[in-house]
Design a protein around this motif. Structure first.
Motif, PDB file in Angstrom:
ATOM      1  N   VAL A  32       0.858  -1.187   0.000  1.00  0.00           N
ATOM      2  CA  VAL A  32       0.000   0.000   0.000  1.00  0.00           C
ATOM      3  C   VAL A  32       0.894   1.235   0.000  1.00  0.00           C
ATOM      4  O   VAL A  32       1.651   1.452   0.939  1.00  0.00           O
ATOM      5  CB  VAL A  32      -0.919   0.025   1.233  1.00  0.00           C
ATOM      6  N   PRO A  33       0.849   2.059  -1.032  1.00  0.00           N
ATOM      7  CA  PRO A  33       1.730   3.228  -1.101  1.00  0.00           C
ATOM      8  C   PRO A  33       1.526   4.165   0.085  1.00  0.00           C
ATOM      9  O   PRO A  33       0.412   4.323   0.593  1.00  0.00           O
ATOM     10  CB  PRO A  33       1.320   3.901  -2.419  1.00  0.00           C
ATOM     11  N   VAL A  34       2.611   4.784   0.520  1.00  0.00           N
ATOM     12  CA  VAL A  34       2.563   5.708   1.648  1.00  0.00           C
ATOM     13  C   VAL A  34       1.581   6.837   1.380  1.00  0.00           C
ATOM     14  O   VAL A  34       0.809   7.230   2.260  1.00  0.00           O
ATOM     15  CB  VAL A  34       3.976   6.268   1.932  1.00  0.00           C
ATOM     16  N   PHE A  35       1.582   7.360   0.161  1.00  0.00           N
ATOM     17  CA  PHE A  35       0.694   8.467  -0.175  1.00  0.00           C
ATOM     18  C   PHE A  35      -0.771   8.068  -0.003  1.00  0.00           C
ATOM     19  O   PHE A  35      -1.583   8.838   0.522  1.00  0.00           O
ATOM     20  CB  PHE A  35       0.960   8.918  -1.611  1.00  0.00           C
ATOM     21  N   GLU A  36      -1.128   6.844  -0.409  1.00  0.00           N
ATOM     22  CA  GLU A  36      -2.508   6.376  -0.265  1.00  0.00           C
ATOM     23  C   GLU A  36      -2.870   6.163   1.200  1.00  0.00           C
ATOM     24  O   GLU A  36      -4.007   6.430   1.610  1.00  0.00           O
ATOM     25  CB  GLU A  36      -2.709   5.085  -1.060  1.00  0.00           C
ATOM     26  N   CYS A 197       9.368   8.745   2.584  1.00  0.00           N
ATOM     27  CA  CYS A 197       8.528   7.683   2.035  1.00  0.00           C
ATOM     28  C   CYS A 197       9.160   6.310   2.265  1.00  0.00           C
ATOM     29  O   CYS A 197       8.473   5.351   2.622  1.00  0.00           O
ATOM     30  CB  CYS A 197       8.310   7.925   0.544  1.00  0.00           C
ATOM     31  N   GLY A 198      10.473   6.215   2.068  1.00  0.00           N
ATOM     32  CA  GLY A 198      11.153   4.939   2.254  1.00  0.00           C
ATOM     33  C   GLY A 198      11.088   4.439   3.681  1.00  0.00           C
ATOM     34  O   GLY A 198      11.034   3.223   3.924  1.00  0.00           O
ATOM     35  N   THR A 199      11.076   5.360   4.651  1.00  0.00           N
ATOM     36  CA  THR A 199      10.977   4.968   6.056  1.00  0.00           C
ATOM     37  C   THR A 199       9.545   4.610   6.431  1.00  0.00           C
ATOM     38  O   THR A 199       9.291   3.585   7.078  1.00  0.00           O
ATOM     39  CB  THR A 199      11.487   6.099   6.963  1.00  0.00           C
ATOM     40  N   LEU A 200       8.584   5.443   6.030  1.00  0.00           N
ATOM     41  CA  LEU A 200       7.187   5.207   6.398  1.00  0.00           C
ATOM     42  C   LEU A 200       6.625   3.952   5.739  1.00  0.00           C
ATOM     43  O   LEU A 200       5.699   3.329   6.263  1.00  0.00           O
ATOM     44  CB  LEU A 200       6.334   6.417   6.022  1.00  0.00           C
ATOM     45  N   ARG A 201       7.178   3.570   4.602  1.00  0.00           N
ATOM     46  CA  ARG A 201       6.692   2.369   3.912  1.00  0.00           C
ATOM     47  C   ARG A 201       6.796   1.142   4.806  1.00  0.00           C
ATOM     48  O   ARG A 201       5.950   0.250   4.762  1.00  0.00           O
ATOM     49  CB  ARG A 201       7.497   2.160   2.628  1.00  0.00           C
TER      50      ARG A 201
END
Length: 213
Positions: A32-36, A197-201
């Motif tokens: 699930v993409p971080v942005f979504e 984004c790489g961390t929150l993923r």
């Protein structure tokens, strides 16, 4: 101003988290993409998070020089109006500065505002110097012995680049919840989107997901 810390308070729990929760939070699929994930989180929202920081931080955005160790509990919130409020409380030790216990609040006001994400944040800080023992030696709890009874506090506006990575990451989560398209644009403008984004993923507690939000 609301009194956050009683200067006569001696209980460790009033200053920082000491609970040791052995239950792993449910994982969020990295598919699930971080942005979504950010778009699907509606405010008002409030959730807790924690961090243990060391001088040997591996993230390229972390400031390590003289910072020492820190054990922090975060309370992350975006209120109904859209005001960002990040509370951090805990302990810091082993660095160039004396050991301390602290509470701080980082905030950015709701629209309309002249401020923009990732430039400056209002910070209120209250702290007390002392001696921290226990946690680094493997104990489940931190022990704090004040060196004196003085409690200091202050208010200032802090530059984004002056904040530790752990604080910036939680503020980025809240900015993405508040306005995901604009927050992503600003992070890309600062060349920080890939790091955030790489961390929150791979962070299952991001956006309060572990609480089922």
């Amino acid at each position: 101003m609301r009194v956050w810390v009683d200067p006569k308070e001696t209980a460790a729990g009033a200053w920082g988290a000491t609970d040791n929760d052995d239950d792993d939070p449910p994982a969020t699929s990295p598919a699930v993409p971080v942005f979504e994930r950010a778009l699907s989180t509606r405010y008002p929202v409030q959730y807790t998070d924690g961090a243990y920081l060391t001088p040997m931080a591996t993230d390229p955005n972390e400031r390590t020089g003289g910072d020492g160790y820190a054990r922090i509990q975060f309370n992350c919130a975006v209120d109904r109006a859209g005001t960002i409020k990040l509370t951090a409380r805990g302990y810091r030790w082993g660095g160039d500065e004396p050991d301390m216990r602290f509470k701080s609040l980082f905030s950015r006001e709701a629209e309309p505002t002249e401020t923009v994400p990732f430039e400056t944040y209002e910070r209120w800080l209250r702290f007390q110097h002392g001696t921290v023992t226990g946690f680094e030696d493997g104990d489940a709890y931190i022990h704090f012995e004040p060196t004196d009874g003085a409690v200091e506090d202050g208010r200032e506006r802090r530059e984004w680049t002056a904040l530790r990575w752990a604080v910036r990451l939680r503020l980025a989560e809240l900015e993405l919840i508040r306005n995901a398209p604009f927050a992503r644009y600003r992070l890309r403008e600062r060349d920080e989107w890939d790091a955030v984004c790489g961390t929150l993923r791979w962070k299952p507690t991001a956006f309060g997901d572990a609480a089922g939000d």
